[in-house]
Write a protein that holds these residues in place. Structure first.
Motif, PDB file in Angstrom:
ATOM      1  N   ARG A 293      16.549  54.405   4.011  1.00 55.00           N
ATOM      2  CA  ARG A 293      16.004  55.364   4.219  1.00 55.00           C
ATOM      3  C   ARG A 293      13.857  54.807   4.783  1.00 55.00           C
ATOM      4  O   ARG A 293      13.662  53.919   4.045  1.00 55.00           O
ATOM      5  CB  ARG A 293      15.129  56.194   3.249  1.00 55.00           C
TER       6      ARG A 293
ATOM      7  N   GLY B 172       8.776  64.126   2.919  1.00 56.78           N
ATOM      8  CA  GLY B 172       9.591  63.887   1.217  1.00 56.78           C
ATOM      9  C   GLY B 172      10.745  65.080   2.061  1.00 56.78           C
ATOM     10  O   GLY B 172      12.191  65.124   2.012  1.00 56.78           O
ATOM     11  N   ASN B 173      10.412  66.197   3.149  1.00 62.17           N
ATOM     12  CA  ASN B 173      11.457  66.809   3.473  1.00 62.17           C
ATOM     13  C   ASN B 173      12.270  66.653   4.706  1.00 62.17           C
ATOM     14  O   ASN B 173      12.328  67.122   5.651  1.00 62.17           O
ATOM     15  CB  ASN B 173      10.594  67.842   4.086  1.00 62.17           C
TER      16      ASN B 173
ATOM     17  N   PHE C 221      14.248  62.631   6.529  1.00 59.59           N
ATOM     18  CA  PHE C 221      13.909  61.366   6.747  1.00 59.59           C
ATOM     19  C   PHE C 221      14.712  60.323   7.637  1.00 59.59           C
ATOM     20  O   PHE C 221      14.791  60.671   8.300  1.00 59.59           O
ATOM     21  CB  PHE C 221      15.707  61.716   5.687  1.00 59.59           C
TER      22      PHE C 221
ATOM     23  N   SER D  73      17.617  58.856  -2.529  1.00 55.59           N
ATOM     24  CA  SER D  73      17.931  59.047  -0.940  1.00 55.59           C
ATOM     25  C   SER D  73      19.003  59.670  -0.701  1.00 55.59           C
ATOM     26  O   SER D  73      18.596  60.833   0.415  1.00 55.59           O
ATOM     27  CB  SER D  73      17.525  57.789  -0.954  1.00 55.59           C
TER      28      SER D  73
ATOM     29  N   ASP E  43      17.784  63.517  -0.544  1.00 57.84           N
ATOM     30  CA  ASP E  43      17.050  64.256   0.107  1.00 57.84           C
ATOM     31  C   ASP E  43      18.314  64.105   1.857  1.00 57.84           C
ATOM     32  O   ASP E  43      17.328  64.622   2.777  1.00 57.84           O
ATOM     33  CB  ASP E  43      16.423  63.072   0.256  1.00 57.84           C
TER      34      ASP E  43
ATOM     35  N   ASP F 278      20.260  66.662   1.339  1.00 58.96           N
ATOM     36  CA  ASP F 278      19.196  68.004   1.823  1.00 58.96           C
ATOM     37  C   ASP F 278      18.544  68.178   3.923  1.00 58.96           C
ATOM     38  O   ASP F 278      18.402  68.953   3.938  1.00 58.96           O
ATOM     39  CB  ASP F 278      17.790  68.389   1.545  1.00 58.96           C
ATOM     40  N   SER F 279      17.913  66.937   3.853  1.00 63.06           N
ATOM     41  CA  SER F 279      17.369  66.495   5.479  1.00 63.06           C
ATOM     42  C   SER F 279      18.845  67.258   6.335  1.00 63.06           C
ATOM     43  O   SER F 279      18.012  68.111   7.741  1.00 63.06           O
ATOM     44  CB  SER F 279      16.458  65.451   6.036  1.00 63.06           C
TER      45      SER F 279
END
Length: 491
Positions: free
Chosen positions: A214, A366-367, A369, A431, A434, A437-438
Motif C-alpha cells: 500500500r 483511508g477509504n 488503497f 492493509s 482495507d 474493503d476498497s
C-alpha cells in the motif's frame, strides 16, 4: 519452426524415487482435454510433484494441449518414459543445477533481508543465485540497466519490474509464458483480479507477482509525537498541519522526505487522494482525462501539497527513501509519507508497530488503497539448465512458504488471498482489510509514483511536473495544471 515447450520436474519434498514414480504416473494418466489441462489424479499440494510446462513463444504460442494431446496408449508410454528420464536429471548431483540471475533494486537493509528469504529457498534445490542488484529508488536505474542487457542479447533470468513495464516487455516478445504453471497452481483462483491484470499479456501470464504494497501510508514515530505534545497520529489535513507545527517547534523534522521525483509524487498522490477522492484520482492519473487534471479538486491538491514543504528539512533533495525512513526510526523526524516497504526498515531495525511507530492511512484517504505489486518477469532463455532454475524460481515465488516469510520482512501482504495472516502484525492485517474493503467500492488505485500506471513515459512526464512544482516556488498552480495536462498527453 514451431514454438518450443520445455518440461520441468521439480519436487522440493519427496525422495527422488517418489518424484520419478509420481511424475511418470502423472504423465501416463494424462487426459488430453481442454477441460482437464492437468493430469488426472495429479497431487496438488505445495510439496507434491510439480510438472511445469514453460511455454516459450518464438512464433506462435504453444498451449498445454499441444504436449498433453497424446491419443494412443503407445504415445502415453513414450511420453511417460521421456518424463522419467527428465526427472532422473533432477536427482543428479548439483553440477546439473542451473543459475538464476535476477535483476532487482532491493538494496536497503529491510529489502536485503527480504530477498535473503528467496535466495535461501533457491539454494535448497541446488540452483545458484546470481545477484544483479542496481541501486536506485523505485527502480529507474535498474530499468536502464535491464534495457542495455536485453538489447545486447544477454537477458537475465528474471527482473523485478511492475505495472505497464511488464506489458511493454511482453509486447516485444522478450518474456516467457507461464500459463501451464499458472494452471497447475490455480493462479486464477488465488490472485486478485486487479493483480492478474498487471501480470497477464493478451490473456497469458508473463510475470509472477509476489506481494501487495500500500502506498498511501503515513508513518509516525510515537515517541516523537509524545515529546511534541501530539496525542495521536493525525487523520485529517488540518490535524496534520497542527501536529507538524508542534513537531517542528519541539525541534524535530516534521516530515522526513527524499527529494526525488518519484518520492515527490508519492507525497502528492497521497495528498490528492485525500483531497480529490478515489474517482477523480482514477480519472486524472489512470484515465488521464484533461478535465480531471484541471478540476478544482486538483488545484486544491496542489495547494495542499505545497503547504507541506515548510515542514521538510532543507537537506531533503536527492535523499533516498530509506534514509528518510531512518530519520523517523531514529527519532529525528515525526512523519513520513511512504509505502509499506518502509515498515520493512522499521522491522529490520527492531521496531514494533504500536510501540515504536504507527501506520495510518494518509489523511482522508483511508477509504481508498493505492497499490504497488512487486512482480518478477521471466525472460526468454536458451540454456536448458538456466530454464530449469528459472522455472523453479517462478514456482517458489508464489509458494506459501516464501509468501509468508518474504512479506513479513518486506512490509507488504501476500499476493495470494488464500494465505491467512497469522503471525503478521497489525499493520499488515489493516492493509489486507482495507484492500478487501476498497475492492468492494472500486477504490483500488494503482500508484503512479511507483510505476503501476499509466505508461512509463507518461509516468515520468507527470512526475517531472510535480517535482518541478515542489522545488520551484515561482511555478504557479495554474501553470502546474497546464503542464500536467500536457504531460498526460506524452506517450
Amino acid at each position: 519452426m514451431p514454438s518450443k515447450t520445455v518440461l520441468f520436474f521439480e519436487h522440493p519434498g519427496d525422495s527422488c524415487n517418489d518424484m520419478r514414480t509420481r511424475c511418470a504416473a502423472a504423465l501416463f494418466t494424462t487426459r488430453a482435454s481442454a477441460a482437464h489441462p492437468s493430469p488426472r489424479g495429479f497431487p496438488r499440494n505445495a510439496h507434491s510433484c510439480l510438472v511445469f510446462l514453460l511455454e516459450r513463444s518464438n512464433n506462435e504460442p504453444v498451449r498445454s494441449r499441444t504436449f498433453w494431446g497424446v491419443r494412443s496408449i503407445m504415445e502415453r508410454i513414450v511420453v511417460a518414459f521421456a518424463g522419467l528420464a527428465l526427472s532422473l536429471s533432477l536427482c543428479a548431483p548439483p553440477s546439473v543445477a542451473g543459475e538464476v540471475e535476477v535483476l532487482h533494486f532491493w538494496t536497503s537493509p529491510g529489502e536485503a533481508k527480504s530477498l535473503a528469504e528467496l535466495k535461501a529457498l533457491i539454494a535448497v534445490r541446488g540452483h545458484t543465485w546470481k545477484d544483479f542488484a542496481v541501486v536506485g529508488g523505485a527502480g529507474g536505474n535498474a530499468m536502464t540497466a535491464l534495457k542495455q542487457r536485453v538489447m545486447a542479447g544477454h537477458s537475465p533470468s528474471s527482473a523485478s519490474i511492475k505495472g505497464p513495464a511488464v506489458q511493454e516487455w511482453a509486447s516485444m516478445g522478450a518474456l516467457a509464458k507461464l500459463d501451464s504453471m499458472a494452471q497447475f497452481e490455480h493462479w486464477d483462483k488465488v490472485l486478485p483480479e486487479v493483480v492478474q491484470e498487471h501480470v497477464k499479456h493478451k490473456g497469458s501470464y508473463v510475470a509472477v507477482p509476489v506481494n501487495i504494497h500500500r502506498a498511501n501510508w503515513l508513518w509516525s514515530n510515537l515517541d516523537v509525537l509524545r515529546k511534541a505534545g501530539v496525542q495521536a497520529p493525525p487523520s485529517s489535513f488540518d490535524q496534520f498541519l497542527v501536529a507538524a507545527e508542534k513537531a517542528r517547534s519541539a525541534g524535530f523534522v516534521a516530515v522526513a522526505h527524499g527529494g526525488q521525483p518519484w518520492q515527490d509524487f508519492i507525497l502528492f498522490e497521497s495528498v490528492a487522494l485525500g483531497v480529490a477522492g478515489a474517482d477523480l484520482y482514477r480519472r486524472a492519473f489512470v484515465q488521464l482525462e484533461p478535465a480531471a487534471l484541471s478540476a478544482s479538486e486538483m488545484r486544491r491538491s496542489l495547494q495542499a501539497f505545497r503547504q507541506l514543504k515548510p515542514y521538510v528539512d532543507d537537506k531533503s533533495r536527492g535523499r533516498d527513501w530509506n534514509a528518510a525512513t531512518d530519520m523517523v526510526i531514529q527519532g529525528k523526524a515525526a512523519f513520513q509519507f511512504m509505502g509499506d516497504w518502509a515498515k520493512g526498515e522499521f522491522i529490520a531495525a527492531g521496531r514494533k508497530p504500536g510501540t515504536h511507530f504507527s501506520c495510518t492511512p494518509a489523511w482522508d484517504s483511508g477509504n481508498a488503497f493505492t497499490y504497488v505489486v512487486d512482480t518478477f518477469a521471466m525472460f526468454q532463455l536458451r540454456n536448458w539448465e538456466a530454464q530449469k532454475a528459472q522455472g523453479y524460481l517462478a514456482y517458489v515465488l508464489l509458494g506459501t512458504e516464501f509468501q509468508q516469510k518474504f512479506n513479513q520482512r518486506k512490509g507488504s501482504i501476500p499476493v495470494r488471498m488464500d494465505i491467512p495472516l497469522d503471525g503478521f502484525d497489525d499493520c499488515a492485517k489493516a492493509s489486507r482489510k482495507d484492500f478487501d474493503d476498497s475492492a468492494k467500492v472500486h477504490a483500488l488505485l494503482p500508484s503512479v509514483a511507483v510505476g503501476m500506471a499509466p505508461g512509463t513515459t507518461t509516468q515520468a512526464a507527470l512526475q517531472a511536473v510535480v517535482s518541478e512544482f515542489w522545488n520551484n516556488d515561482a511555478l504557479t498552480v495554474d501553470e502546474a495544471i497546464g503542464r500536467l495536462v500536457r504531460a498526460a498527453a506524452v506517450k
